[in-house]
Design a protein around this motif. Structure first.
Motif, PDB file in Angstrom:
ATOM      1  N   LYS A   1       6.457   3.136 -13.379  1.00  0.00           N
ATOM      2  CA  LYS A   1       6.138   4.564 -13.543  1.00  0.00           C
ATOM      3  C   LYS A   1       7.335   5.171 -14.290  1.00  0.00           C
ATOM      4  O   LYS A   1       8.491   4.965 -13.892  1.00  0.00           O
TER       5      LYS A   1
ATOM      6  N   SER B   1      -1.718   6.920 -15.461  1.00  0.00           N
ATOM      7  CA  SER B   1      -1.431   5.835 -16.410  1.00  0.00           C
ATOM      8  C   SER B   1      -1.090   6.386 -17.787  1.00  0.00           C
ATOM      9  O   SER B   1      -0.157   5.915 -18.445  1.00  0.00           O
TER      10      SER B   1
ATOM     11  N   LEU C   1       0.888  -1.162   0.000  1.00  0.00           N
ATOM     12  CA  LEU C   1       0.000   0.000   0.000  1.00  0.00           C
ATOM     13  C   LEU C   1       0.921   1.205   0.000  1.00  0.00           C
ATOM     14  O   LEU C   1       1.859   1.266   0.802  1.00  0.00           O
TER      15      LEU C   1
END
Ligand code: VOV
Length: 250
Positions: A150, A224, A112
């Motif tokens: 990323k 994204s 997380l």
């Protein structure tokens, strides 16, 4: 403008996706007795994984994978890397493993990223957080797995953004995700330092079109659209010990 605002991440169970191809040529050449013994041994192993899940000491699920990339995926969540390694070795010692080839696997830890947390709270004492870090995998009909990064590419460098910029984008990402509540369950595995991509994304749904819809919808979202880089996608159907038996029956 480098800010070096590395995020505090929360980690849960370690994760191993073991993608196997069945060597059908070998399987067909084996005798019925050899095949029965291999299936029995595999079923025995599956029972040990089920017992582990009953004790809440991990979770395991098995899916058959469509297309040429793999035939089966065994997904394991366990508290330590030692356990994941022991599972691999135990599997490889079975007769069934002699009829499989490993083409792909993925190692990560349930993560997380704590972009949205309640200040002042110890997140690991929150039962909702614990449920997400130590999840019992849903027994839903379909699985979708893919690794992603990323981007760090010229102007589009996620790691050079400020915490606030990243937080805003992740909030928007979470809002899209929440629209799929109850229909798509996501397990995000952080894999920086463990595997070749930064995250392994595992999605579960009862309707495979949910995967297409959520991934497509997220493609338009900045995090994204601008920063996401994706590896191979794999999609599969749930396998129970009964349907596995049927799949292997000649
Ligand atoms: C069911 C859908 C769903 C929901 C509700 C959801 C929500 C959230 C929240 C609230 C957060 C941030 C806090 C945390 O909990 O970590 C995340 C985090 C993350 N996500 Fe997500 N995501 C979903 C779904 C979901 C999908 C389908 C993907 C793949 C992206 C795509 O384009 O294919 C994804 C990716 C990620 C990643 C890689 C991270 C970590 C990013 C980082 O930089 O650290 N995710 N995600």
């Amino acid at each position: 403008m480098s800010t070096n605002e590395a995020l505090l991440t929360l980690e849960g169970w370690y994760t191993y996706h073991d993608f196997r191809k069945i060597n059908w040529e070998k399987w067909k050449k084996a005798t019925q007795e050899e095949r029965d013994a291999a299936v029995d041994e595999l079923q025995g192993l599956i029972r040990t994984w089920e017992a582990n899940e009953q004790e809440q000491a991990g979770s395991t699920t098995v899916y058959s994978i469509l297309g040429h990339k793999a035939d089966l995926v065994f997904m394991f969540l366990r508290p330590t890397m030692q356990e994941l390694d022991a599972i691999k070795t135990a599997f490889n010692k079975t007769k069934f493993a002699d009829f499989t080839d490993v083409d792909y696997s993925y190692i990560s830890v349930v993560e997380l990223s704590n972009y949205v947390h309640n200040p002042g709270e110890d997140p690991k004492s929150n039962p909702h957080v614990r449920e997400r870090l130590y999840p019992i995998l849903p027994k839903w009909e379909h699985i979708c797995f893919y690794p992603m990064n990323k981007k760090r590419d010229g102007q589009d460098n996620w790691y050079m953004l400020t915490m606030q910029e990243r937080q805003e984008m992740m909030r928007s990402h979470g809002m899209i995700g929440r629209k799929y509540a109850g229909r798509v369950k996501q397990i995000i595995g952080g894999s920086v330092g463990f595997d070749d991509w930064e995250w392994g994304v595992t999605l579960f749904a009862n309707d495979p079109l949910e995967f297409k819809h959520i991934v497509y919808e997220m493609r338009f979202d900045e995090v994204s659209a601008r920063y996401g880089e994706f590896g191979n996608f794999l999609v599969g159907n749930r396998v129970t010990s009964e349907s596995l038996q049927a799949m292997l029956q000649l």
